[in-house]
Design a protein around this motif. Structure first.
Motif, PDB file in Angstrom:
ATOM      1  N   MET A 172       0.850  -1.196   0.000  1.00 14.18           N
ATOM      2  CA  MET A 172       0.000   0.000   0.000  1.00 14.18           C
ATOM      3  C   MET A 172       0.888   1.251   0.000  1.00 14.18           C
ATOM      4  N   GLN A 173       0.652   2.108  -0.985  1.00 15.82           N
ATOM      5  CA  GLN A 173       1.432   3.348  -1.059  1.00 15.82           C
ATOM      6  C   GLN A 173       0.548   4.533  -0.712  1.00 15.82           C
ATOM      7  N   VAL A 174       1.058   5.435   0.111  1.00 19.25           N
ATOM      8  CA  VAL A 174       0.265   6.583   0.553  1.00 19.25           C
ATOM      9  C   VAL A 174       1.056   7.860   0.331  1.00 19.25           C
ATOM     10  N   VAL A 175       0.405   8.841  -0.294  1.00 18.84           N
ATOM     11  CA  VAL A 175       0.986  10.179  -0.343  1.00 18.84           C
ATOM     12  C   VAL A 175      -0.081  11.167   0.078  1.00 18.84           C
ATOM     13  N   LEU A 176       0.221  11.944   1.157  1.00 17.51           N
ATOM     14  CA  LEU A 176      -0.706  12.972   1.609  1.00 17.51           C
ATOM     15  C   LEU A 176      -0.170  14.321   1.163  1.00 17.51           C
ATOM     16  N   THR A 177      -1.073  15.178   0.706  1.00 13.23           N
ATOM     17  CA  THR A 177      -0.643  16.518   0.312  1.00 13.23           C
ATOM     18  C   THR A 177      -1.813  17.469   0.502  1.00 13.23           C
ATOM     19  N   PHE A 178      -1.585  18.758   0.271  1.00 11.20           N
ATOM     20  CA  PHE A 178      -2.716  19.698   0.292  1.00 11.20           C
ATOM     21  C   PHE A 178      -2.429  20.835  -0.676  1.00 11.20           C
ATOM     22  N   PHE A 179      -3.513  21.494  -1.045  1.00  9.59           N
ATOM     23  CA  PHE A 179      -3.394  22.574  -2.015  1.00  9.59           C
ATOM     24  C   PHE A 179      -4.005  23.837  -1.412  1.00  9.59           C
ATOM     25  N   THR A 180      -3.302  24.958  -1.520  1.00  7.88           N
ATOM     26  CA  THR A 180      -3.910  26.248  -1.164  1.00  7.88           C
ATOM     27  C   THR A 180      -3.786  27.173  -2.353  1.00  7.88           C
ATOM     28  N   GLN A 181      -4.707  28.154  -2.377  1.00  3.26           N
ATOM     29  CA  GLN A 181      -4.728  29.089  -3.516  1.00  3.26           C
ATOM     30  C   GLN A 181      -3.423  29.872  -3.581  1.00  3.26           C
ATOM     31  N   THR A 182      -2.852  30.144  -2.429  1.00  3.78           N
ATOM     32  CA  THR A 182      -1.657  30.985  -2.426  1.00  3.78           C
ATOM     33  C   THR A 182      -0.375  30.196  -2.648  1.00  3.78           C
ATOM     34  N   THR A 183      -0.301  28.978  -2.096  1.00  2.44           N
ATOM     35  CA  THR A 183       0.982  28.268  -2.170  1.00  2.44           C
ATOM     36  C   THR A 183       0.981  27.090  -3.131  1.00  2.44           C
ATOM     37  N   GLY A 184      -0.203  26.757  -3.688  1.00  2.00           N
ATOM     38  CA  GLY A 184      -0.245  25.601  -4.592  1.00  2.00           C
ATOM     39  C   GLY A 184      -0.119  24.295  -3.832  1.00  2.00           C
ATOM     40  N   TRP A 185       0.411  23.280  -4.489  1.00  2.00           N
ATOM     41  CA  TRP A 185       0.529  21.961  -3.874  1.00  2.00           C
ATOM     42  C   TRP A 185       1.656  21.912  -2.863  1.00  2.00           C
ATOM     43  N   HIS A 186       1.357  21.381  -1.702  1.00  2.00           N
ATOM     44  CA  HIS A 186       2.360  21.182  -0.670  1.00  2.00           C
ATOM     45  C   HIS A 186       3.392  20.154  -1.129  1.00  2.00           C
ATOM     46  N   LYS A 187       2.912  19.067  -1.712  1.00  2.30           N
ATOM     47  CA  LYS A 187       3.768  18.048  -2.332  1.00  2.30           C
ATOM     48  C   LYS A 187       3.174  17.774  -3.696  1.00  2.30           C
ATOM     49  N   PRO A 188       3.975  17.511  -4.707  1.00  4.18           N
ATOM     50  CA  PRO A 188       3.393  17.214  -6.027  1.00  4.18           C
ATOM     51  C   PRO A 188       2.573  15.934  -5.982  1.00  4.18           C
ATOM     52  N   LEU A 189       1.571  15.905  -6.839  1.00  6.80           N
ATOM     53  CA  LEU A 189       0.709  14.717  -6.893  1.00  6.80           C
ATOM     54  C   LEU A 189       1.512  13.531  -7.417  1.00  6.80           C
ATOM     55  N   PRO A 190       1.479  12.410  -6.722  1.00  4.79           N
ATOM     56  CA  PRO A 190       2.266  11.238  -7.144  1.00  4.79           C
ATOM     57  C   PRO A 190       1.618  10.502  -8.307  1.00  4.79           C
ATOM     58  N   ASP A 191       2.421   9.767  -9.023  1.00  3.25           N
ATOM     59  CA  ASP A 191       1.891   8.984 -10.153  1.00  3.25           C
ATOM     60  C   ASP A 191       1.399   7.627  -9.644  1.00  3.25           C
ATOM     61  N   LEU A 192       0.250   7.632  -9.072  1.00  2.00           N
ATOM     62  CA  LEU A 192      -0.232   6.372  -8.476  1.00  2.00           C
ATOM     63  C   LEU A 192      -1.580   5.946  -9.040  1.00  2.00           C
ATOM     64  N   ASP A 193      -1.910   6.465 -10.227  1.00  2.13           N
ATOM     65  CA  ASP A 193      -3.233   6.115 -10.766  1.00  2.13           C
ATOM     66  C   ASP A 193      -3.353   4.631 -11.059  1.00  2.13           C
ATOM     67  N   SER A 194      -4.454   4.061 -10.627  1.00  6.32           N
ATOM     68  CA  SER A 194      -4.775   2.653 -10.929  1.00  6.32           C
ATOM     69  C   SER A 194      -6.203   2.420 -10.497  1.00  6.32           C
ATOM     70  N   PRO A 195      -6.821   1.341 -10.944  1.00  3.07           N
ATOM     71  CA  PRO A 195      -8.186   1.048 -10.458  1.00  3.07           C
ATOM     72  C   PRO A 195      -8.178   0.733  -8.965  1.00  3.07           C
ATOM     73  N   GLN A 196      -6.986   0.418  -8.392  1.00  2.91           N
ATOM     74  CA  GLN A 196      -6.904   0.117  -6.965  1.00  2.91           C
ATOM     75  C   GLN A 196      -6.439   1.331  -6.174  1.00  2.91           C
ATOM     76  N   THR A 197      -6.593   2.517  -6.788  1.00  6.98           N
ATOM     77  CA  THR A 197      -6.168   3.747  -6.116  1.00  6.98           C
ATOM     78  C   THR A 197      -7.396   4.517  -5.628  1.00  6.98           C
ATOM     79  N   LEU A 198      -7.291   4.992  -4.376  1.00  8.57           N
ATOM     80  CA  LEU A 198      -8.352   5.816  -3.794  1.00  8.57           C
ATOM     81  C   LEU A 198      -7.793   7.205  -3.575  1.00  8.57           C
ATOM     82  N   VAL A 199      -8.504   8.203  -4.070  1.00  8.64           N
ATOM     83  CA  VAL A 199      -8.103   9.594  -3.852  1.00  8.64           C
ATOM     84  C   VAL A 199      -9.180  10.260  -3.002  1.00  8.64           C
TER      85      VAL A 199
END
Lengths: 380, 605
Positions: A1-28
Motif C-alpha cells: 500500500m502506497q500513501v501520499v498525503l498533500t494539500f493545495f492552497t490558492q496561495t501556495t499551490g501543492w504542498h507536495k506534487p501529486l504522485p503517479d499512483l493512478d490505478s483502479p486500486q487507487t483511492l483519492v
C-alpha cells in the motif's frame, strides 16, 4: 500500500506534487473548503491525473493534515492498494426521510463476500444518520463489515455542504466507498471524552431533532438548572455540555450536542435525532478531556495491529470539538500522531456528525462530538 | 529545596508540550507562555468541572429531597387509609359481634326447643325459624368475611370433616327455605365420595349456602339441585366438585365473568326484585381461590344456571363403615317419581347399595309393573313413592296398591317435601316417610328399618334393635360459667345440664374470681366481654393465683366469645386460657369440648 498525503492552497499551490499512483486500486480522498468553486480547476486536475482511480471527498470546516488543522485548503490523500480493491457507490438524498432508502441502495451496491469495510461521506445537512445506517443494516453485518463515516460540514453556518460526485461538488448526495480483500484492514472507533454528570433520566418527549421533555420536565429548564451560571452563555456554552443518549445499554451511548435553545417552548435543538424513550444524561468536557479521548482512540486503534508498524489513520472529528478547543484543536491531532507508531500519518476532516461504533465490534451509530479514528491498513 | 516528586501526569505532559523539563527554566518566553496557557486551561477546566459537579449534586439532592417528601406524604396517606380501613374492619367485627350475640340466643334456644316433643306444625315452624337464622348468620358472615378479605387477613381453618354430611345438612336447611316457593330441592352425593377429608368445612358451607341461597332466590319454579362429585383422585389427594344447579332466570353470557365481582348483580332491577348484598359470589370465588380451587358457571337465560367450584382436599378416610348396606343388598325396590333428577339420584343410591331398583315415573305404570312382578314371581321387597306427582299422586297410588290384598305385605315409603302426618300415613297404608332432600344415610336407614319391621313374613324375624348404652356420664364435677348475657347463660346451662354437669353461674369476671376461691372447679367457661372485669383479666388473675398457691389446682379455662376476628383466639391463649369456643355455641361442640377437658383433668388427677 502506497500513501501520499498533500494539500493545495490558492496561495501556495501543492504542498507536495501529486504522485503517479493512478490505478483502479487507487483511492483519492479530498477534503476541502465549503465553497468548492475556486478549487474546481484543482479538482479537474485530480480527475486528469487519476482517470482510473476512485476519487471522492466532501466539504469541511477544516481539513486534517497530520497534526495540522487546515481551513483554507484542499487536503488530498492518494492511496494505492497492493492486493485490495475499492469500489464507489453514490446515492441521491432528496431529503432526510430519503436516508434509509439511500443507505439501502449504497449497501446493496457495495455488498460482496470479501467486503471488509465501508467509508461513508454524505451531505451534512440532509442526512438522517440513524436512518441511513438502518437502511444499510439489511446487507451489513457489523461483525464482518466495519462502517465508518462522516457528514460533510461548512463554516458553521449550516447552509451548504458538498460531496464529490464524478469530480464535481454536489449536495444531496451520499457516497459509499467499499474496501475489499482478505488483507484489507478497515476499522474505526469513536471516542468523545465527555463525562456524564447528574442522574440518568428518560426522554419523555422529543421530535426528530428537538428535545422537549426529560422525565416529563421541560428540557431547557432542567438543562439550565444543572448548568447554573454557565446557562447565562447559552446557546454558545451548550457545545461544552452535550447529552449522552442510549436505548438499552449505556455502553452503546451516542453523544448529542445542543446547537440551539428555544426559550419559547423550552426545548433544545440538535443536528442529529434524539428519540423519545431513550435514556439520557448530561455531560461536560474541557480541552484536556477531549485531548485525552483522542489519545484513547489512538491507543485502541493500534491494539489489534502489528507493533511498530507505521499506519495511515483517517481522522474524522466533530466540528464541535474544533469549536470547543479553538486554537488548541491541533493538540488532539498531535496527540494522535504521538500515540501512533513512529512514521504513521493521518488525514481527514471536521464533520457535522460521525458514523462509527463506540465499542470495538459494536454497531455503527450516528454520533456527535467524537473523534473517530479509522485505520487503513493492508497486511501481507 | 523541596524534593520534586514524580509530577502529575498532566503537568508532565504540559511541560513536554511546551518543550520544558522540570529542572530547567525556559530559554524562550513563548515556551513559558505556552506552558502557562496549558496549565491555566487545566485549572479552568477543573474548576468548571468542579462547579458543575457541585451544582449537579445540589440540584440532584434537592430533587431527591422533593422525591422523598412526595413519597413520605404518599406513604402517610396510605397509612392513614390503612388505618381507616382497619377501623372499618374493627367496626364490622364489632357489628358482627353485636348481631351474632342475639342470633346465638335464637339459634341456641331453637336447638333446645327442637330437642323437645313437638307436633308436625310446630316442628315445621321451628325448623323454618332455625333455617332463617342460619341464613341471617350467613349474610353476616359474608359481610364480615368480605371486609376481612379486603383487609387481607383471612385464614382458612383446615380440619377433618365429612363432605357428605356438609352437603346434606345444608340442603336440608335450604329445603326449609324453598318450601314457600314450592321448589324441588334435590341433592345427590355418590357413594364414592371419601368419608372424611381435610378442608375448611365452615367456609365450604358458607360457599354452598351462598350458591344455594342464590339459586332459590332466582328460581320461581322447578328445582334446585346440589351435587357433590369426585373429580379426581391421586393417592390421598382428591378434587371435590360442588355444584348447584337451578331452573331459574339465568345469567346473560356477557355477565358470566363480572358476576363474581363485588356488588355486581345482573342489573339494578334484580336488586330491587330479589334483594341481596351482591357479595356472595365474590366470597365464593375468593374462598375457592384461597383453597387452591376454582369456580365456574354455565347458564342460559330463562333456563337456569349451574354454579360450581372445585376444591382440592386430602382424604383422611375413604369408606363409610357400611353394615346397613347388606340389608338392602339384593332387595327389589320400586321407585316412583315424576322428577327425573330425583329418579336418577334414587337409582344411584340404590345401585350403590346393591339393591335391584326398578324406576318408574308415574302411578299407572307402577301398578302395571307390580302386577307383572307378581306374575313373574319376582315380587318387590319395598316401594318408594313420591307424594307430589301429577295426575295420580303418591297417596292415591298407595291407596290403589293397598286396595289389592296381594300387595298387603309390601311396605311403602313415602317421599315428601314437607312431611306427612302419622294419620295420613296410616290412612294411605304407608309405613314410613322420608323428607326431601333425601340424605343417603337417612334414606338407607329408613329403608333398612322399614324392611326389618314390615318385611313380608318369609324374611327372617328381625332381631331386636340393640339399644345403645347412654353415653357415659361425667362424674358430676362442677363447672363455673362466667357469662353476663342471661340468654346465653340460660342456653349454656341448659345444654350442660342435659348431660348432668353441675354448673355454677356468675355474671362478671370479679364474681368468677370470688367463686374460684370459695370452691374448686374442674373447668371454667369464660365469656370475654363482661362488665366490671372482662374474661381476659379474670383469667390472668386465676393463673396468677395458681402460681402463688392461692388456688390449689390448675383449672382449665375455655373462652366463649362471639369475637370472630382473627387473633382473638391467640389473645385468649396468650392470657392463659386453654381453649376457645366461638359463639354461637353449638350443643355438640360445647359438650365435646367440655368432655375432653374434663377427661384431661381426670387423667392428670
Amino acid at each position: 500500500m502506497q500513501v501520499v498525503l498533500t494539500f493545495f492552497t490558492q496561495t501556495t499551490g501543492w504542498h507536495k506534487p501529486l504522485p503517479d499512483l493512478d490505478s483502479p486500486q487507487t483511492l483519492v480522498l479530498v477534503f476541502g473548503e465549503p465553497d468548492g468553486k475556486p478549487y474546481q480547476h484543482t479538482l479537474d486536475e485530480l480527475r486528469r491525473k487519476y482517470p482510473t482511480s476512485v476519487i471522492v471527498g466532501c466539504s469541511t470546516v477544516a481539513g486534517i493534515f497530520n497534526e495540522k488543522v487546515l481551513e483554507n485548503a484542499l487536503v488530498v490523500g492518494v492511496i494505492r492498494f497492493k492486493t485490495s480493491r475499492v469500489s464507489l457507490a453514490i446515492a441521491e438524498l432528496r431529503d432526510q426521510s430519503d436516508s434509509q432508502r439511500a443507505g439501502h441502495q449504497i449497501a446493496e451496491t457495495l455488498n460482496a463476500p470479501d467486503l471488509k469495510g465501508i467509508l461513508i461521506l454524505t451531505d451534512g445537512l440532509n442526512t438522517h444518520g440513524t436512518e441511513l445506517l438502518r437502511g444499510m443494516s439489511t446487507y451489513i453485518n457489523p461483525q464482518q463489515v466495519n462502517v465508518v463515516g462522516g457528514l460533510a460540514s461548512d463554516a458553521m453556518q449550516f447552509k451548504s455542504t458538498w460531496v464529490l460526485c464524478d469530480g464535481v461538488p454536489a449536495s444531496h448526495r451520499v457516497c459509499g466507498i467499499g474496501f475489499y480483500g482478505k488483507n484489507m484492514v478497515f476499522a474505526g472507533q469513536a471516542k468523545d471524552g465527555f463525562k456524564p454528570f447528574g442522574p440518568e433520566r428518560l426522554i419523555t418527549r422529543a421530535d426528530d431533532r428537538t428535545l422537549y421533555e426529560i422525565d416529563h420536565r421541560p428540557a431547557l429548564e432542567l438543562y439550565k438548572e444543572y448548568l447554573g451560571e454557565h446557562a447565562n452563555d447559552l446557546p454558545a456554552s451548550a457545545l461544552h455540555y452535550p447529552l449522552a443518549i442510549w436505548q438499552d445499554d449505556k455502553r452503546h451511548y451516542a453523544v448529542r450536542v445542543p446547537v440551539a435553545v428555544n426559550e419559547a417552548d423550552n426545548s433544545l435543538s440538535f443536528v442529529a435525532d434524539i428519540p423519545t424513550g431513550y435514556r439520557t444524561q448530561f455531560m461536560y468536557g474541557n480541552t484536556d478531556d477531549l485531548v485525552d479521548s483522542a489519545e484513547a482512540a489512538a491507543r485502541n486503534l493500534i491494539r489489534h495491529l502489528p507493533p511498530n508498524t507505521p499506519i495511515l489513520a483517517l481522522t474524522i472529528s466533530c466540528a464541535v470539538r474544533k469549536l470547543t478547543m479553538g486554537d488548541d484543536t491541533d493538540q488532539e491531532l498531535e496527540t494522535v500522531l504521538d500515540t501512533l507508531p513512529p512514521g504513521s500519518q493521518q488525514f481527514g476532516f471536521y464533520t457535522f456528525g460521525e458514523l462509527a461504533p463506540t465499542e470495538q465490534g459494536g454497531a455503527c451509530a450516528h454520533q456527535n462530538a467524537t473523534m473517530t479514528l479509522t485505520v487503513l491498513y493492508e497486511g501481507s | 529545596m523541596k524534593e520534586v516528586k514524580p509530577l502529575n501526569r498532566r503537568l508532565e505532559k504540559q511541560l513536554k508540550r511546551s518543550g520544558l523539563t522540570d529542572s530547567n527554566l525556559p530559554n524562550d518566553l513563548s515556551q513559558w507562555q505556552e506552558f502557562l496557557h496549558l496549565v491555566d486551561r487545566s485549572y479552568v477546566g477543573s474548576s468548571d468541572a468542579q462547579y458543575l459537579l457541585e451544582r449537579s449534586l445540589e440540584v440532584s439532592s434537592q430533587e431527591m429531597r422533593k422525591l422523598y417528601d412526595d413519597l413520605k406524604a404518599e406513604t402517610e396517606q396510605r397509612i392513614e387509609a390503612l388505618h381507616k380501613s382497619e377501623q372499618k374492619t374493627r367496626f364490622m367485627a364489632n357489628m358482627s359481634h353485636e348481631l351474632r350475640t342475639p342470633i346465638h340466643g335464637i339459634l341456641g334456644s331453637l336447638e333446645i326447643v327442637k330437642g323437645t316433643e313437638l307436633d308436625t306444625r310446630q316442628k315445621l315452624f321451628v325448623d323454618t325459624a332455625y333455617a332463617s337464622c342460619e341464613v341471617m348468620l350467613d349474610v353476616i358472615n359474608n359481610i364480615l368475611d368480605f371486609s376481612k378479605l379486603k383487609a387481607g387477613n383471612i385464614e382458612l381453618e383446615i380440619i377433618e370433616f365429612s363432605p357428605r354430611e356438609l352437603v346434606e345438612s345444608i340442603s336440608s336447611i335450604m329445603s326449609t327455605m324453598a318450601q314457600e316457593k314450592n321448589l324441588e330441592v334435590q341433592s345427590y352425593i355418590p357413594e364414592t365420595i371419601p368419608a372424611r377429608v381435610k378442608g375448611d368445612p365452615a367456609r365450604l358451607r358458607q360457599m354452598l349456602m351462598n350458591l344455594i341461597g342464590n339459586a332459590i332466590k332466582f328460581t320461581d319454579q322447578g328445582e334446585v339441585y346440589t351435587g357433590l362429585e369426585l373429580r379426581e383422585v391421586k393417592g390421598e389427594h382428591a378434587v371435590l366438585r360442588f355444584e348447584v344447579r337451578d331452573t331459574g332466570i339465568g345469567i346473560p353470557a356477557a355477565m358470566h365473568k363480572s358476576i363474581f365481582e363485588s356488588f355486581v348483580q345482573v342489573d339494578a332491577s334484580i336488586n330491587r326484585r330479589y334483594g341481596g348484598t351482591g357479595l356472595g359470589l365474590t366470597i365464593v370465588r375468593e374462598f375457592a381461590e384461597m383453597m387452591g380451587g376454582r369456580v365456574g358457571l354455565e347458564s342460559v337465560i330463562g333456563q337456569g344456571s349451574v354454579f360450581w367450584f372445585e376444591i382440592p382436599t386430602l382424604i383422611v378416610e375413604n369408606h363409610h363403615a357400611s353394615t346397613k348396606i347388606q340389608q338392602l343388598e339384593g332387595c327389589r325396590v320400586m321407585v316412583v317419581d315424576d322428577n327425573e333428577t330425583n329418579r336418577r339420584i334414587l337409582e344411584n343410591y340404590l345401585h350403590a347399595w346393591k339393591a335391584e331398583a326398578v324406576i318408574l315415573s308415574n302411578g299407572p305404570d307402577a301398578l302395571l309393573k307390580l302386577d307383572e312382578a307378581l306374575l313373574e314371581d319376582k315380587p318387590f321387597d319395598i316401594l318408594l313413592l313420591d307424594w307430589f306427582m301429577p295426575q295420580m299422586d303418591g297417596i292415591a297410588l298407595a291407596k290403589a296398591i293397598r286396595s289389592d290384598p296381594r300387595h298387603d305385605h309390601t311396605p311403602i315409603v313415602m317421599l315428601t317435601s314437607y312431611g306427612i302426618s302419622q294419620e295420613k300415613q296410616k290412612q294411605a297404608g304407608v309405613q314410613s316417610a322420608v323428607t326431601k332432600p333425601v340424605r343417603s344415610v337417612t334414606l338407607r336407614d329408613v329403608l333398612s328399618d322399614t324392611l326389618r319391621r314390615y318385611a313380608r313374613p318369609k324374611t327372617e324375624p328381625s332381631k331386636p334393635v340393640a339399644v345403645k348404652p347412654p353415653p357415659k356420664q361425667i362424674q358430676s364435677p362442677a363447672i363455673l360459667l362466667a357469662e353476663d348475657n342471661p340468654v346465653n347463660a340460660l342456653i349454656a346451662i341448659t345444654m350442660l345440664e342435659k348431660v348432668a354437669i353441675q354448673v355454677d353461674h356468675v355474671t362478671t369476671g370479679k364474681l368468677a374470681l370470688k367463686a374460684m376461691r370459695t370452691r374448686p372447679y374442674k373447668l371454667v367457661l369464660m365469656d370475654i366481654n363482661m362488665p366490671e372485669m372482662d374474661g381476659y383479666t379474670a383469667t390472668r388473675y386465676i393463673r396468677k393465683w395458681e402460681k402463688e398457691g392461692l388456688l390449689k389446682d390448675r383449672t382449665p379455662v375455655i373462652a366463649m366469645t362471639a369475637n370472630a376476628l382473627k387473633g382473638d383466639k391467640e389473645k385468649c391463649l396468650t392470657v392463659g386460657m386453654d381453649d376457645y369456643l366461638p359463639k354461637p355455641v353449638k350443643q355438640d361442640e360445647l359438650l365435646k369440648l367440655v368432655k375432653r377437658w374434663l377427661e384431661q383433668v381426670e387423667a392428670v388427677a
